[in-house]
Design an enzyme around this catalytic site. Structure first.
Site, PDB file in Angstrom:
ATOM      1  N   ASP A  83      25.413  43.065  36.167  1.00 14.64           N
ATOM      2  CA  ASP A  83      26.399  44.035  36.238  1.00 14.64           C
ATOM      3  C   ASP A  83      27.414  43.955  35.123  1.00 14.64           C
ATOM      4  O   ASP A  83      27.562  42.572  34.770  1.00 14.64           O
ATOM      5  CB  ASP A  83      27.169  43.955  37.715  1.00 14.64           C
ATOM      6  CG  ASP A  83      27.469  42.579  37.778  1.00 14.64           C
ATOM      7  OD1 ASP A  83      28.969  42.259  37.560  1.00 14.64           O
ATOM      8  OD2 ASP A  83      27.138  41.491  38.647  1.00 14.64           O
ATOM      9  N   ASP A 172      33.082  47.332  45.485  1.00 17.08           N
ATOM     10  CA  ASP A 172      33.090  45.923  45.364  1.00 17.08           C
ATOM     11  C   ASP A 172      34.611  45.762  45.924  1.00 17.08           C
ATOM     12  O   ASP A 172      35.635  46.269  45.562  1.00 17.08           O
ATOM     13  CB  ASP A 172      33.529  45.838  43.723  1.00 17.08           C
ATOM     14  CG  ASP A 172      33.884  44.406  43.194  1.00 17.08           C
ATOM     15  OD1 ASP A 172      34.082  43.661  44.047  1.00 17.08           O
ATOM     16  OD2 ASP A 172      34.069  44.386  42.026  1.00 17.08           O
ATOM     17  N   GLU A 174      36.673  42.569  47.373  1.00 13.07           N
ATOM     18  CA  GLU A 174      36.847  41.272  47.104  1.00 13.07           C
ATOM     19  C   GLU A 174      38.240  40.890  46.971  1.00 13.07           C
ATOM     20  O   GLU A 174      39.293  41.603  47.359  1.00 13.07           O
ATOM     21  CB  GLU A 174      36.021  40.832  46.047  1.00 13.07           C
ATOM     22  CG  GLU A 174      36.770  41.292  44.721  1.00 13.07           C
ATOM     23  CD  GLU A 174      35.694  40.692  43.439  1.00 13.07           C
ATOM     24  OE1 GLU A 174      35.726  39.466  43.185  1.00 13.07           O
ATOM     25  OE2 GLU A 174      34.978  41.473  42.767  1.00 13.07           O
TER      26      GLU A 174
END
Length: 284
Positions: A83, A172, A174
Site C-alpha cells: 500500500d 482506513d 485507525e
C-alpha cells in the site's frame, strides 16, 4: 518667538515606551508566524501534529502496537501486496512486480478536502504493470460525516468496477494522528460513523468496502464491535510475526499489513490466499 524647551524625562520615557511596544509587537508577530507554519502545531502533550492530509495507512501502528518481526511463514498460500500514499511519490512499479508483489492499494483521499497528488501515477501504474489494485480512504470522523467522506472517496478515485483488476475500496480507520485517538467520539458514535460510511459506499458502488484497522484501536474506539465481520473483508494491521488476535466479528483476516518498511517501497502485506483469491475479491 517660539520657546524651545529641553526634553524632559517624561518625553524620553514615552519614546522608550513606544520602542518597547514595537519590539514586543515584532516578537508576537514572529511567534504568530511560527505557529502558522505547516507542521508547526503541537498537541496538548507537546508532540508535533502533522499537516492535514499527510496521514497514511498504519501511521499509528508502530507507536501504539510496536514494530515486530517478519511473517514466520507457514504452509498456507499467501500473495504479496503493498500500500502506498503520497509519501512514496512516483512508485517504481516494475521493481515491485519483479519482487513478487501482485496487488496494491493506493491512498486516494482523506476527509473531504485532501486528494493524493500522486494518485494517478500510483493507481494507473500498478494496473498497467499487471497488478490488481484498489484505493483507500483515510478516515477522519471528527471532520465530517461517514456519508460525506464515502461520497468524496468515490468521487475522487475510490470507485469499483467489475474488470477483474479493481479491488473494492478500503476504509482506513485507525489512530488519529492529529489529536485524540478516537477522534473525540464515543464508541457507539464511532460505530455509527463507520456504518454511515459503509452504507454509503455500498449504495454508490454495489460493493462492501474493506475495513483496515488494528485490533487494539478497534477495541478502544468501537468497544470491539462485532457487527461488520459478516460482510466486510478485514485488513488487519500488526507488525509482527503473525496477525495475532482479530477484532470481534471476524473469524479470519483477508489481508494483513505486516510491516511499514518494505524491501523496495511502501507498507507490505500478505493476502490470505493464493492469487486466484485476490482475483475473486476483485470480481466480487
Amino acid at each position: 518667538m517660539p520657546v524651545h524647551r529641553p526634553r524632559t524625562a517624561r518625553t524620553r520615557t514615552a519614546r522608550s515606551g513606544h520602542s518597547a511596544a514595537g519590539v514586543l509587537l515584532a516578537v508576537l508577530s514572529a511567534l504568530a508566524l511560527l505557529v502558522a507554519l505547516p507542521g508547526a502545531a503541537q498537541s496538548a502533550d507537546g508532540d508535533d501534529i502533522p499537516p492535514r492530509g499527510s496521514a497514511r495507512m498504519g501511521q499509528g501502528v508502530i507507536e501504539h502496537d510496536g514494530q515486530g518481526g517478519r511473517p514466520s511463514g507457514g504452509d498456507a498460500a499467501q500473495t504479496e501486496g503493498v500500500d502506498v500514499s503520497s509519501h512514496q511519490g512516483n512508485v517504481n512499479w516494475s521493481a515491485l512486480w519483479n519482487s513478487g508483489v501482485r496487488w496494491a492499494y493506493v491512498k486516494a483521499t482523506e476527509s473531504t478536502s485532501y486528494r493524493n497528488p500522486y494518485f494517478a501515477q500510483q493507481y494507473n501504474g500498478s494496473y498497467n504493470i499487471g497488478m490488481i489494485r484498489g484505493a483507500y480512504h483515510f478516515a477522519t470522523p471528527d471532520t465530517s460525516s461517514g456519508a460525506a467522506q464515502a461520497n468524496y472517496f468515490v468521487d475522487n478515485g475510490g470507485g469499483w468496477s467489475r474488470d477483474g483488476k479493481t479491488l473494492p475500496g478500503a476504509l482506513d480507520i485507525e489512530w488519529n494522528p492529529y489529536g485524540a485517538a478516537c477522534f473525540g467520539k464515543s464508541q457507539s458514535a464511532m460505530v455509527s460513523w463507520i456504518q454511515d460510511f459503509l452504507n454509503t459506499y455500498r449504495a454508490r458502488t454495489g460493493r462492501d468496502a474493506v475495513i483496515y484497522t488494528a485490533t487494539t484501536w478497534w477495541k478502544q474506539c468501537t468497544g470491539n464491535y462485532g457487527g461488520f465481520g459478516s460482510a466486510h473483508p478485514l485488513w488487519i494491521a500488526r507488525y509482527n510475526t503473525s496477525p495475532g488476535e482479530l477484532p470481534a466479528g471476524w473469524g479470519f483476516h483477508t489481508m494483513w499489513q505486516y510491516t511499514s518498511s518494505g524491501p523496495i517501497v511502501g507498507d507490505h502485506n500478505k493476502f490470505n490466499g493464493a492469487y486466484d483469491r485476490v482475483q475473486a475479491l476483485a470480481n466480487g
